[in-house]
Design an enzyme around this catalytic site. Sequence first.
Site, PDB file in Angstrom:
ATOM      1  N   TYR A  80      23.431  17.956 -30.914  1.00  0.00           N
ATOM      2  CA  TYR A  80      24.489  18.905 -30.684  1.00  0.00           C
ATOM      3  C   TYR A  80      25.037  17.953 -29.120  1.00  0.00           C
ATOM      4  O   TYR A  80      24.351  17.362 -28.307  1.00  0.00           O
ATOM      5  CB  TYR A  80      23.769  20.037 -30.047  1.00  0.00           C
ATOM      6  CG  TYR A  80      23.771  21.028 -31.261  1.00  0.00           C
ATOM      7  CD1 TYR A  80      24.830  21.281 -31.913  1.00  0.00           C
ATOM      8  CD2 TYR A  80      22.467  21.703 -31.206  1.00  0.00           C
ATOM      9  CE1 TYR A  80      24.821  22.478 -32.845  1.00  0.00           C
ATOM     10  CE2 TYR A  80      22.448  22.480 -32.310  1.00  0.00           C
ATOM     11  CZ  TYR A  80      23.745  23.208 -33.053  1.00  0.00           C
ATOM     12  OH  TYR A  80      23.658  23.965 -34.121  1.00  0.00           O
ATOM     13  N   GLU A 126      20.563  28.059 -28.888  1.00  0.00           N
ATOM     14  CA  GLU A 126      19.388  28.765 -27.913  1.00  0.00           C
ATOM     15  C   GLU A 126      19.926  28.141 -26.507  1.00  0.00           C
ATOM     16  O   GLU A 126      19.141  28.157 -25.569  1.00  0.00           O
ATOM     17  CB  GLU A 126      18.333  28.859 -28.166  1.00  0.00           C
ATOM     18  CG  GLU A 126      17.968  29.539 -29.376  1.00  0.00           C
ATOM     19  CD  GLU A 126      18.357  29.069 -30.765  1.00  0.00           C
ATOM     20  OE1 GLU A 126      19.304  29.520 -31.554  1.00  0.00           O
ATOM     21  OE2 GLU A 126      17.764  27.818 -31.193  1.00  0.00           O
ATOM     22  N   ASN A 184      30.707  25.405 -35.135  1.00  0.00           N
ATOM     23  CA  ASN A 184      29.037  25.653 -35.732  1.00  0.00           C
ATOM     24  C   ASN A 184      28.896  26.935 -36.250  1.00  0.00           C
ATOM     25  O   ASN A 184      29.021  28.065 -35.401  1.00  0.00           O
ATOM     26  CB  ASN A 184      28.214  25.493 -34.416  1.00  0.00           C
ATOM     27  CG  ASN A 184      26.650  25.420 -34.821  1.00  0.00           C
ATOM     28  OD1 ASN A 184      26.218  24.629 -35.501  1.00  0.00           O
ATOM     29  ND2 ASN A 184      26.023  26.308 -34.400  1.00  0.00           N
ATOM     30  N   GLU A 185      28.365  27.197 -37.538  1.00  0.00           N
ATOM     31  CA  GLU A 185      27.897  28.442 -37.839  1.00  0.00           C
ATOM     32  C   GLU A 185      29.089  29.485 -37.644  1.00  0.00           C
ATOM     33  O   GLU A 185      28.970  30.636 -37.160  1.00  0.00           O
ATOM     34  CB  GLU A 185      26.621  28.824 -37.565  1.00  0.00           C
ATOM     35  CG  GLU A 185      25.632  27.875 -37.880  1.00  0.00           C
ATOM     36  CD  GLU A 185      24.167  28.564 -37.494  1.00  0.00           C
ATOM     37  OE1 GLU A 185      24.143  29.133 -36.499  1.00  0.00           O
ATOM     38  OE2 GLU A 185      23.366  28.354 -38.125  1.00  0.00           O
ATOM     39  N   GLU A 265      20.280  22.578 -41.509  1.00  0.00           N
ATOM     40  CA  GLU A 265      19.435  22.981 -40.508  1.00  0.00           C
ATOM     41  C   GLU A 265      18.279  23.771 -41.372  1.00  0.00           C
ATOM     42  O   GLU A 265      18.277  24.985 -41.955  1.00  0.00           O
ATOM     43  CB  GLU A 265      19.778  24.300 -39.271  1.00  0.00           C
ATOM     44  CG  GLU A 265      20.738  23.712 -38.439  1.00  0.00           C
ATOM     45  CD  GLU A 265      21.132  24.957 -37.496  1.00  0.00           C
ATOM     46  OE1 GLU A 265      20.433  25.921 -37.564  1.00  0.00           O
ATOM     47  OE2 GLU A 265      22.193  24.655 -36.615  1.00  0.00           O
ATOM     48  N   TYR A 332       9.579  25.204 -30.274  1.00  0.00           N
ATOM     49  CA  TYR A 332       9.993  25.589 -31.533  1.00  0.00           C
ATOM     50  C   TYR A 332       9.122  25.163 -32.766  1.00  0.00           C
ATOM     51  O   TYR A 332       9.361  25.163 -33.904  1.00  0.00           O
ATOM     52  CB  TYR A 332      11.223  24.394 -31.749  1.00  0.00           C
ATOM     53  CG  TYR A 332      12.234  25.211 -32.611  1.00  0.00           C
ATOM     54  CD1 TYR A 332      13.382  26.230 -32.077  1.00  0.00           C
ATOM     55  CD2 TYR A 332      12.397  24.977 -34.149  1.00  0.00           C
ATOM     56  CE1 TYR A 332      14.104  26.687 -32.862  1.00  0.00           C
ATOM     57  CE2 TYR A 332      13.198  25.445 -34.719  1.00  0.00           C
ATOM     58  CZ  TYR A 332      14.155  26.635 -34.294  1.00  0.00           C
ATOM     59  OH  TYR A 332      15.012  27.022 -34.939  1.00  0.00           O
TER      60      TYR A 332
END
Length: 629
Positions: A80, A126, A184-185, A265, A332
């Site tokens: 990213y 996030e 993105n999404e 993802e 994560y």
Amino acid sequence: MAAGVLLFVAVNLACLSVSGNLASGERSFSIDYKNNYFLKDGKPFQYISGSIHYSRIPRYYWKDRLVKMYMAGLNAIQVYVPWNFHEAVQGVHNFTGGQDLEHFLDLANQTGLLVILRPGPYICAEWEMGGLPAWLLQKPNIILRSADADYVEAVSNWLAVLLPKMKPWLYINGGNIITVQVENEYGSYFACDYNYMRHLRTLFHLFLGEDTVLFTTDGNTDKEMTCGTLEGLYATVDFGTDTNITKAFNRQRRFEPRGPLVNSEFYTGWLDHWGDQHAVVDAQKVSRVLGEMLAMGANVNMYMFEGGTNFGYWNGADHDTKFRSVVTSYDYDAPLSEAGDPTEKLLAIRDVIKQVPLIELPPTKVDILITFTLFQVGNISSLLNTLSTVGPVKSQYPLTFEEMKQFYGYMLYRTTLPRDLSEPTPLISPLNGVHDRAYVSVNGVFQGLLERDTMLVINVTGQQGDTVDILVENMGRVNFGSKINDYKGLLSNLILGKDVLTDWKIYPLDIDGAIAGGWPHSDSQKSFPAPQKDPSVGPVFYMGTLQPNGLAWDTFLKLNEWTKGQVWINGVNLGRYWPARGPQLTLYIPGPLLSTTLPNNITVLELEGAPAHLRVLFMDRPQLIVRKS
């Protein structure tokens, strides 16, 4: 004559293009729609990738993490690009030091890793405001992630800076970027603005060329795929271990009938919010589902392969039924831990890929390395000359962080009590206008706190004319969903009994600047008080000095019985701690932050209440309260 000049330029550009292709050995990367796979240099290609965020890992560890990912058997990484990380101030771009994206790409190239680039402009991740810079909110009516004129202008300006830097790194130009995601999404966002997506497609083609493989990523639902996909952008899906693989890829096929199967993802773990328990996804489940997808010929990116750390103020937040801030650790439960250590999950994944030599797990270590005591510097209200050198802005009513052009961290709002309050009197945020936490003091005595969506009233006492200080903390902007226009500060009036509080002095606080400049340790002539018997309450600074011992190892700072606050080591903002809420109980300290020869300066801003012992511990491993299945 003009036509001749244009023809000359066009011919020369064409020659440059041809020579570039020859210099790179006719490299190519494309989609074979007939046979349903990627083509790399004319041959079928399947990628096995992992997500890594350079913005969450100190620069001096980039190579280490990339090598470990390569040794795990990956042939690609997914990256990213957070816009706000590179343009925190409008028009000022930073691509140096920890923001040197091209150096990161070069290290990946040297390591033998291809790159799947996700330049946004929105990234979610996030990350604070999903990577969008907070200065966009200075346009009060802006519609983010849409064809809104103000937003499109800002996006166009940013991509005109970023994408030309990326073009030489495309695989077809001799670099290692094989595919580039657009937005993105987007299907999860309410706007569903195809004109916006068309504009982005045009910009990406303009700056990267028509031959670049552009793609979209969306959640595994029809609605998300409908709004997030666009002709000319290859449609991919994302999903985790609890999803039926066949159904998910069948959904991709409905929107992309031909071409490679892609899970952009595949979730190896999950994020944590303050107050959650640490999310864990079973390693054997991850490896089993990964193996099934690879056996189908699918291209898989594991999100995350290493999460890293939300240093400073970069954590994001969610807002579904209420505001929930993401913790400092972005561990994560990924195959590589927050500190870059291989885990059992990495070994299980590597066994599926079966391409590389073994990586040894780290040896067992001791539990506690160092413990020492901090000393109180002073409460924040007494330090405004140091922390707010520009002084206050006067306003009848509160101003937001965005109106004050302080986009992160803390601001202090000051007014006076309009009348005597001999009995406890409610101080109310009637419109839920505290974004996100407000620490209230009267004449330096801490009264309590107001918290967004949670605590909208407290009682205060005092005399007419007493000073009311309200320290407001930005806990990170919403990074997902329809509420990413997340303004910070006091967004509406506060009411004290029957009175609307007015006549404010608003202090922007440059705490990071002061500490980076050496404060409070540079005030060496000042005599700090000995540790108190009774715990202090309210926002107070503490400091300490850790003497060097010739070693600089990765460690984890534990603030046992401290409540909530921020920590700096040698001027670097490690992020927020909140052990009282959890699940994160320790803060990651990269070893190279610690000096092996000079004293190491530690500064703590405790916002609610420090323990009487004022001790902190340096440990060899993180502590996270694990979510029970």
